[in-house]
Design an enzyme around this catalytic site. Structure first.
Site, PDB file in Angstrom:
ATOM      1  N   GLU A 191       7.988 -13.789 -12.280  1.00  0.00           N
ATOM      2  CA  GLU A 191       7.312 -13.114 -12.201  1.00  0.00           C
ATOM      3  C   GLU A 191       6.097 -12.561 -12.726  1.00  0.00           C
ATOM      4  OE1 GLU A 191      10.910 -11.115  -9.677  1.00  0.00           O
ATOM      5  OE2 GLU A 191       9.654 -10.687  -7.993  1.00  0.00           O
ATOM      6  N   CYS A 204       0.817  -1.530  -0.203  1.00  0.00           N
ATOM      7  CA  CYS A 204       0.612  -0.240  -0.052  1.00  0.00           C
ATOM      8  C   CYS A 204       0.939   1.064  -0.098  1.00  0.00           C
ATOM      9  CB  CYS A 204      -0.733   0.088   1.031  1.00  0.00           C
ATOM     10  SG  CYS A 204      -1.810  -1.550   1.944  1.00  0.00           S
ATOM     11  N   ARG A 262       4.696   0.542  -6.339  1.00  0.00           N
ATOM     12  CA  ARG A 262       4.612  -0.510  -4.918  1.00  0.00           C
ATOM     13  C   ARG A 262       3.389  -1.661  -5.329  1.00  0.00           C
ATOM     14  NH1 ARG A 262       6.544   2.567  -0.290  1.00  0.00           N
ATOM     15  NH2 ARG A 262       5.399   1.476   1.273  1.00  0.00           N
ATOM     16  N   LYS A 280       5.348  -4.116  -4.761  1.00  0.00           N
ATOM     17  CA  LYS A 280       7.956  -4.008  -4.879  1.00  0.00           C
ATOM     18  C   LYS A 280       7.262  -4.405  -3.068  1.00  0.00           C
ATOM     19  CE  LYS A 280      11.035  -2.263  -6.565  1.00  0.00           C
ATOM     20  NZ  LYS A 280      11.588  -3.532  -7.204  1.00  0.00           N
ATOM     21  N   TRP A 310      -3.497  -2.854  -1.014  1.00  0.00           N
ATOM     22  CA  TRP A 310      -2.721  -3.791  -1.549  1.00  0.00           C
ATOM     23  C   TRP A 310      -3.517  -4.886  -0.742  1.00  0.00           C
ATOM     24  CZ3 TRP A 310      -0.371  -8.477  -0.233  1.00  0.00           C
ATOM     25  CH2 TRP A 310      -0.244  -9.327  -1.054  1.00  0.00           C
ATOM     26  N   ASN A 313      -0.804   1.595   6.485  1.00  0.00           N
ATOM     27  CA  ASN A 313      -0.468   0.550   5.486  1.00  0.00           C
ATOM     28  C   ASN A 313      -0.561  -0.287   7.021  1.00  0.00           C
ATOM     29  OD1 ASN A 313      -0.284   1.990   3.024  1.00  0.00           O
ATOM     30  ND2 ASN A 313       1.858   2.478   3.382  1.00  0.00           N
ATOM     31  N   GLY A 314      -0.356  -1.633   6.383  1.00  0.00           N
ATOM     32  CA  GLY A 314       0.307  -3.012   8.023  1.00  0.00           C
ATOM     33  C   GLY A 314      -0.749  -3.177   8.151  1.00  0.00           C
TER      34      GLY A 314
HETATM   35  C1  AGP Z   1      12.289  -9.494  -6.930  1.00  0.00           C
HETATM   36  O1  AGP Z   1      11.928  -9.276  -8.175  1.00  0.00           O
HETATM   37  C2  AGP Z   1      10.981  -9.393  -6.379  1.00  0.00           C
HETATM   38  N1  AGP Z   1       9.666  -8.860  -6.447  1.00  0.00           N
HETATM   39  C3  AGP Z   1      11.455  -9.950  -4.734  1.00  0.00           C
HETATM   40  O2  AGP Z   1      11.409 -11.365  -4.366  1.00  0.00           O
HETATM   41  C4  AGP Z   1      12.149  -8.791  -3.071  1.00  0.00           C
HETATM   42  O3  AGP Z   1      13.133  -8.920  -4.031  1.00  0.00           O
HETATM   43  C5  AGP Z   1      11.384  -9.157  -2.467  1.00  0.00           C
HETATM   44  O4  AGP Z   1      10.046  -8.631  -1.858  1.00  0.00           O
HETATM   45  C6  AGP Z   1      13.239  -8.761  -1.584  1.00  0.00           C
HETATM   46  O5  AGP Z   1      12.747  -7.306  -1.226  1.00  0.00           O
HETATM   47  P1  AGP Z   1      14.191  -6.551  -0.634  1.00  0.00           P
HETATM   48  O6  AGP Z   1      14.775  -6.387  -1.434  1.00  0.00           O
HETATM   49  O7  AGP Z   1      13.131  -4.895  -0.990  1.00  0.00           O
HETATM   50  O8  AGP Z   1      13.432  -6.343   0.879  1.00  0.00           O
END
Ligand code: AGP
Length: 608
Positions: free
Chosen positions: A488, A2, A27, A603, A74, A100-101
């Protein structure tokens, strides 16, 4: 996940809120909404779907208000729908909340509020906060927010408005980011600075349990326990343009093409060629403890986890440390292996990944030295760690992480080089590694030059429903990362496998309808991987190889070959993964996918 934006100032709020929401789209979200206070009344517009639909809906209702809040949701509690979209209100629509949360005790709070006569109009956990504030309100909004939040357990970044306070907004954080943007006669609140960078680059990052009250020309921060606090104002170096697509059709492609520059930025000022060593200023204050440690635990999720897996092989090669790599969502509930002197290195692009942060808190409680490798300046990880290193990669908007993965790999190599040089690694070995790292930007550019060719290769594979990725040693995590990228964004079922493991089961899947991507760069595992490829060939499996330039022989085994430049064995994997990123991107293009916002993904995964 979110996204939140709030504005109090001297300009019309709605365009600022919409611009902020557009910038937060990366995000991941499924519904969006805004609320403003106009003529002492709440006006709220929410939609299920994309921000552009919200823009269209708002075109019918122009608002002149100079205070407002916006949100991209989300779904966690309750399906994606207009009723569940934020902002949420109390019964008489005087209070608005975006959040958010996760409010973990929302069920019991909801039952208690219902028993006291409150009615709910959504399935969300957030709505309880609006009613709790309503119940606690006696004329002072900040105090009412505090009283309400004292009843809440869980995580939140939230913003609150009240129609009786048309020039004031209150925000709070616990476990979910919240940042204040300080402008000239205008203040902003957001879950991410990119939401307001066009208006101001002066930011104040809230800490857990901080409560901020903003007006157009001032703000005050104290805590849930009524303790006044001072938080530094930081200048954000990222240019707003850095988050634009700059002519690329997708952020992901732009970010793939940025890699020569992001690697240069990751290495800049950090390599000392004459001494064959890295200098990482962010680690200076813990260097003695680092030099003496025997045990390093790398903790992360997703792509960042694969960077950690890659690093384990590199640390084993360059240092004598015992290195463990942990998936954060597992580590946080395990009896973590923390010994005296253990160093825990969190790796995260966003610095906000809930599982990684929780695993690190747990390790910190048990006495580990906490370090971070993080891209987002001022993020939670950068603040809970004792020391750390920034990627300096600029904002990564595409949900599929690309440029920060290669940057993470390079920085992890530099940490291994630094520690190795205090142990057995010779100066000449170190110099060779420094040279190898310095060649990477140019080598990645060579792979990018092959984009049209990689696109034509991808067109031959995009129609398959399955794909296996194999590699050994340094290339095993690269195979995992290549498979993750493909699934993905193209939704092709893809699996990464240690090539040597194939015959223990996976080979059963191989037939002409199940292609394999083989990471077969020239290193000490090359012959073994070639044997695996022969096994696939003899079962009729189609193969695309990523091979080292000059390896003509491999063309006789694989159906297609993408050549990447030669370098030290562990550094060759970095240009190789760029080829896989392009392959995944072009497969997704062939399939007509929504590349920057793939379905179901966010994201930044800020909830458990
Ligand atoms: C990567 O393509 C992903 N969308 C996901 O696996 C991501 O790497 C993971 O959520 C970790 O995120 P961060 O590096 O922000 O901690």
């Amino acid at each position: 996940m979110c996204g939140i934006i709030g504005y109090v100032g001297n300009k019309c709020a709605v365009p600022i809120l919409l611009e902020g929401l557009h910038r937060l789209e990366y995000r991941g979200y499924d519904s969006a909404g805004i609320a403003v206070i106009e003529d002492g009344q709440l006006s709220r517009v929410r939609i299920q779907g994309k921000v552009n639909a919200l823009v269209a809906r708002l075109a019918e209702r122009p608002f002149a208000s100079t205070i407002g809040m916006g949100h991209t949701r989300w779904a966690t509690h309750g399906k994606p729908s207009e009723a569940n979209a934020h902002p949420h209100t109390n019964g008489d629509e005087t209070i608005m909340v975006v959040h958010n949360g996760i409010i973990e005790n929302y069920q019991i709070l909801r039952e208690q509020l219902t028993a006291r006569g409150y009615c709910f109009s959504s399935e969300t956990d957030t709505e309880v906060v609006a009613h709790l504030i309503d119940e606690a309100y006696t004329g002072d909004l900040t105090q009412a927010v505090k009283r309400a939040l004292r009843k809440v357990t869980g995580t939140y970044g939230l913003v609150v408005m009240h129609t009786a306070h048309p020039d004031e907004m209150v925000a709070a954080r616990r476990g979910s980011p919240m940042v204040l943007g300080v402008g000239n006669n205008e203040m902003l609140l957001a879950s991410d600075v990119s939401a307001f960078l066009r208006l101001t680059n002066r930011a104040v990052y809230l800490e857990d349990d901080d409560i901020v009250t903003i007006r157009a020309d001032n703000y005050t921060i104290d805590t849930l326990a009524d303790k006044p606090v001072t938080r530094e104002t930081e200048r954000i170096e990222w240019q707003p343009d850095a988050a634009e697509r700059n002519g690329f059709p997708h952020y992901m492609l732009k970010e793939i093409f940025e890699q020569p520059e992001t690697i240069t930025n990751a290495l800049r000022g950090r390599l000392i060629h004459s001494e064959g060593i890295a200098h990482l200023g962010g680690l200076d204050k813990v260097l003695d403890r680092l030099k003496n440690t025997q045990h390093l635990v790398i903790v992360s999720c997703g792509t960042s986890y694969y960077a950690g897996m890659y690093a384990r092989y590199v640390f084993e090669r360059l240092t004598d440390l015992v290195v463990e790599v942990e998936i954060a969502s597992e580590m946080r509930y395990r009896k973590a292996n923390i010994r005296p002197g253990t160093v825990v290195l969190g790796v995260s692009q966003s610095g906000e990944t809930a599982d990684t942060i929780a695993a690190m808190h747990e390790a910190g409680r048990k006495g580990a030295l906490l370090l971070g490798l993080v891209n987002v300046v001022g993020s939670t990880m950068s603040r809970i760690t004792e020391a750390g290193i920034y990627n300096h990669g600029g904002p990564e908007i595409g949900v599929a992480s690309t440029k920060i993965f290669t940057s993470q790999c390079c920085i992890l190599v530099m940490i291994a080089l630094l520690l190795g040089r205090f142990k057995h690694l010779s100066v000449t070995d170190g110099m060779e590694i420094v040279s190898g790292l310095e060649r990477l930007p140019e080598q990645i550019a060579q792979v990018l030059d092959q984009a049209p060719y990689i696109r034509s290769v991808a067109a031959n594979y995009a129609h398959y429903d399955n794909c296996l990725f194999i590699g050994r040693k340094y290339n095993y995590p690269i195979a995992m990362e290549g498979a993750l990228k493909l699934k993905e964004i193209s939704y092709i079922h893809a699996e990464g496998c240690a090539a040597g493991e194939m015959k223990h089961g996976f080979i059963a899947m191989i037939d002409p309808s199940f292609p394999t991507l083989c990471l077969a760069t020239k290193d000490m595992m090359y012959d073994k991987v070639i044997s695996n490829m022969q096994e696939i060939k003899s079962r009729g499996g189609k193969m695309l190889a990523i091979a080292t330039e000059g390896d003509a022989a491999i063309a006789a085994i694989a159906d297609d070959v993408i050549y990447t430049p030669a370098n030290l064995d562990f550094l060759q994997s970095i240009p190789a993964v760029v080829a896989l990123q392009l392959f995944a991107y072009y497969c997704a293009i062939e399939r007509g996918r929504d590349i920057d916002q793939p379905r179901n993904l966010a994201k930044s995964v800020t909830v458990e």
